[in-house]
Design an enzyme around this catalytic site. Structure first.
Site, mmCIF file in Angstrom:
data_model
loop_
_atom_site.group_PDB
_atom_site.id
_atom_site.type_symbol
_atom_site.label_atom_id
_atom_site.label_comp_id
_atom_site.label_asym_id
_atom_site.label_seq_id
_atom_site.Cartn_x
_atom_site.Cartn_y
_atom_site.Cartn_z
ATOM 1 N N PRO A 2 -23.023 4.771 -8.653
ATOM 2 C CA PRO A 2 -22.784 3.331 -8.484
ATOM 3 C C PRO A 2 -23.817 2.694 -7.564
ATOM 4 O O PRO A 2 -24.139 3.240 -6.505
ATOM 5 C CB PRO A 2 -21.387 3.294 -7.855
ATOM 6 C CG PRO A 2 -20.737 4.556 -8.313
ATOM 7 C CD PRO A 2 -21.842 5.570 -8.350
ATOM 8 N N GLU A 3 -24.352 1.563 -8.004
ATOM 9 C CA GLU A 3 -25.322 0.837 -7.208
ATOM 10 C C GLU A 3 -24.681 -0.447 -6.694
ATOM 11 O O GLU A 3 -23.487 -0.682 -6.876
ATOM 12 C CB GLU A 3 -26.580 0.566 -8.040
ATOM 13 C CG GLU A 3 -27.248 1.861 -8.517
ATOM 14 C CD GLU A 3 -28.526 1.616 -9.324
ATOM 15 O OE1 GLU A 3 -29.199 0.598 -9.097
ATOM 16 O OE2 GLU A 3 -28.836 2.443 -10.201
ATOM 17 N N LYS A 59 -24.830 0.436 -1.242
ATOM 18 C CA LYS A 59 -23.925 1.207 -2.079
ATOM 19 C C LYS A 59 -22.633 1.579 -1.365
ATOM 20 O O LYS A 59 -21.839 2.367 -1.884
ATOM 21 C CB LYS A 59 -24.629 2.496 -2.549
ATOM 22 C CG LYS A 59 -25.905 2.262 -3.352
ATOM 23 C CD LYS A 59 -26.556 3.583 -3.728
ATOM 24 C CE LYS A 59 -27.870 3.374 -4.467
ATOM 25 N NZ LYS A 59 -28.497 4.665 -4.844
ATOM 26 N N HIS A 93 -8.132 10.817 -11.879
ATOM 27 C CA HIS A 93 -8.529 11.761 -10.831
ATOM 28 C C HIS A 93 -8.328 11.120 -9.451
ATOM 29 O O HIS A 93 -9.290 10.907 -8.710
ATOM 30 C CB HIS A 93 -9.991 12.176 -11.021
ATOM 31 C CG HIS A 93 -10.276 12.725 -12.387
ATOM 32 N ND1 HIS A 93 -10.632 11.912 -13.445
ATOM 33 C CD2 HIS A 93 -10.249 13.998 -12.858
ATOM 34 C CE1 HIS A 93 -10.819 12.660 -14.525
ATOM 35 N NE2 HIS A 93 -10.595 13.924 -14.193
ATOM 36 N N ARG A 112 -15.755 13.708 -9.787
ATOM 37 C CA ARG A 112 -16.624 14.809 -9.358
ATOM 38 C C ARG A 112 -16.604 15.059 -7.846
ATOM 39 O O ARG A 112 -17.315 15.920 -7.352
ATOM 40 C CB ARG A 112 -18.060 14.547 -9.837
ATOM 41 C CG ARG A 112 -18.180 14.521 -11.367
ATOM 42 C CD ARG A 112 -19.609 14.330 -11.826
ATOM 43 N NE ARG A 112 -20.456 15.443 -11.439
ATOM 44 C CZ ARG A 112 -21.766 15.524 -11.700
ATOM 45 N NH1 ARG A 112 -22.356 14.527 -12.355
ATOM 46 N NH2 ARG A 112 -22.471 16.555 -11.326
ATOM 47 N N ARG A 251 -37.631 11.115 -10.327
ATOM 48 C CA ARG A 251 -36.616 10.378 -11.077
ATOM 49 C C ARG A 251 -37.219 9.788 -12.335
ATOM 50 O O ARG A 251 -38.405 9.479 -12.394
ATOM 51 C CB ARG A 251 -36.029 9.256 -10.207
ATOM 52 C CG ARG A 251 -35.451 9.706 -8.881
ATOM 53 C CD ARG A 251 -34.254 10.634 -9.049
ATOM 54 N NE ARG A 251 -33.149 9.987 -9.740
ATOM 55 C CZ ARG A 251 -32.260 9.194 -9.143
ATOM 56 N NH1 ARG A 251 -32.357 8.937 -7.845
ATOM 57 N NH2 ARG A 251 -31.267 8.658 -9.841
#
Length: 264
Positions: A2-3, A59, A93, A112, A251
């Site tokens: 997420p940005e 973030k 989750h 995660r 990247r």
């Protein structure tokens, strides 16, 4: 990951669902997402308190309580907020659930377990300790923004993603901003002309606000945005050329070689 636009959407969700409600209990389903706080410590600090305000920094989301603490939330790669109107909150989750006195609950879902929740005393000191640069949307004027790039020896995409320089822009939105500004991701930041930096500053604000206004749904973005074409071999929505991929500081960077030439 997420940005900034994602986190701003999460913040607005929190403002609607979690603000000003009294916390009855805190259910920690996974200690893996707790940073420097134990489950009992977290509950003791928040029980009978209210979440009173929130601020985003890059973030990260910082939530003020009616006590002396702030909650610092990072969402990792898969984190987000959800909401339940009952105590039955076992779908998805859920890693931490903030149960409110009215029977509802704010859920921190993080499949995660790469996100993190911390208790902090002073948000400004916490940001400084984290080594975060100014927020990409609210922390810069044109002059300061230009100084970041003119003083960087790195490639422009790498500079954008350096959270110590600019907080909030990651791999995805750096590609979109550079595409909208017509700048190749491998151009050296310090080689940008003043005109280019002006345009980059403006496009940064436009792209981030556009993503937030459309709740980070790529399908709602303007047709000339790269996000839905961000894969090798896709067609550039502007010129019809082929989207290419290169590595920048390890990247992947997606760009259009026609619209973003390596040299002007």
């Amino acid at each position: 990951m997420p940005e900034l636009p994602d986190v701003e959407v999460f913040r607005r969700f929190f403002e609607k669902k979690g603000k000003d409600k009294t916390i009855e209990a805190v259910g920690v389903r996974s200690e893996a997402v707790l940073g420097n706080v134990e489950p009992a410590e977290l509950e003791n600090a928040l029980r009978d308190q209210r979440f009173t305000s929130s601020v985003r920094h890059g973030k990260h989301l910082l939530i003020e309580t009616s006590g002396s603490n702030w909650l610092a939330v990072h969402f990792g790669m898969t984190g987000f907020f959800d909401y339940t109107e009952s105590s039955a909150a076992e779908e998805g989750h859920p890693r931490v659930i903030f149960f409110f006195r009215d029977g509802s609950g704010l859920i921190y879902d993080c499949q995660r377990k790469l996100g993190e929740i911390n208790l902090v005393q002073n948000p400004d000191s916490w940001v400084e300790e984290k080594g975060l640069g100014p927020d990409a949307l609210s922390g810069f004027d044109r002059e300061t923004f230009g100084t970041v790039f003119s003083g960087s020896r790195a490639m422009v995409k790498s500079t954008f993603m350096d959270q110590g320089k600019i907080a909030g822009v990651g791999n995805v939105y750096s590609d979109e901003i550079l595409y909208q500004a017509g700048i190749h991701p491998r151009v050296k930041a310090s080689d940008l002309t003043e005109r280019r930096i002006d345009d980059l500053y403006e496009k940064t604000r436009v792209v981030l606000k556009e993503a937030i206004d459309n709740e980070v749904d790529p399908e709602k973005l303007p047709e000339d945005y790269l996000l839905t074409h961000r894969s090798p071999g896709s067609t550039c929505p502007r010129c019809g050329g082929e989207i290419e991929k290169v590595k920048v500081s390890g990247r992947s960077a997606y760009f259009c070689p026609n619209c973003q030439p390596a040299r002007e």
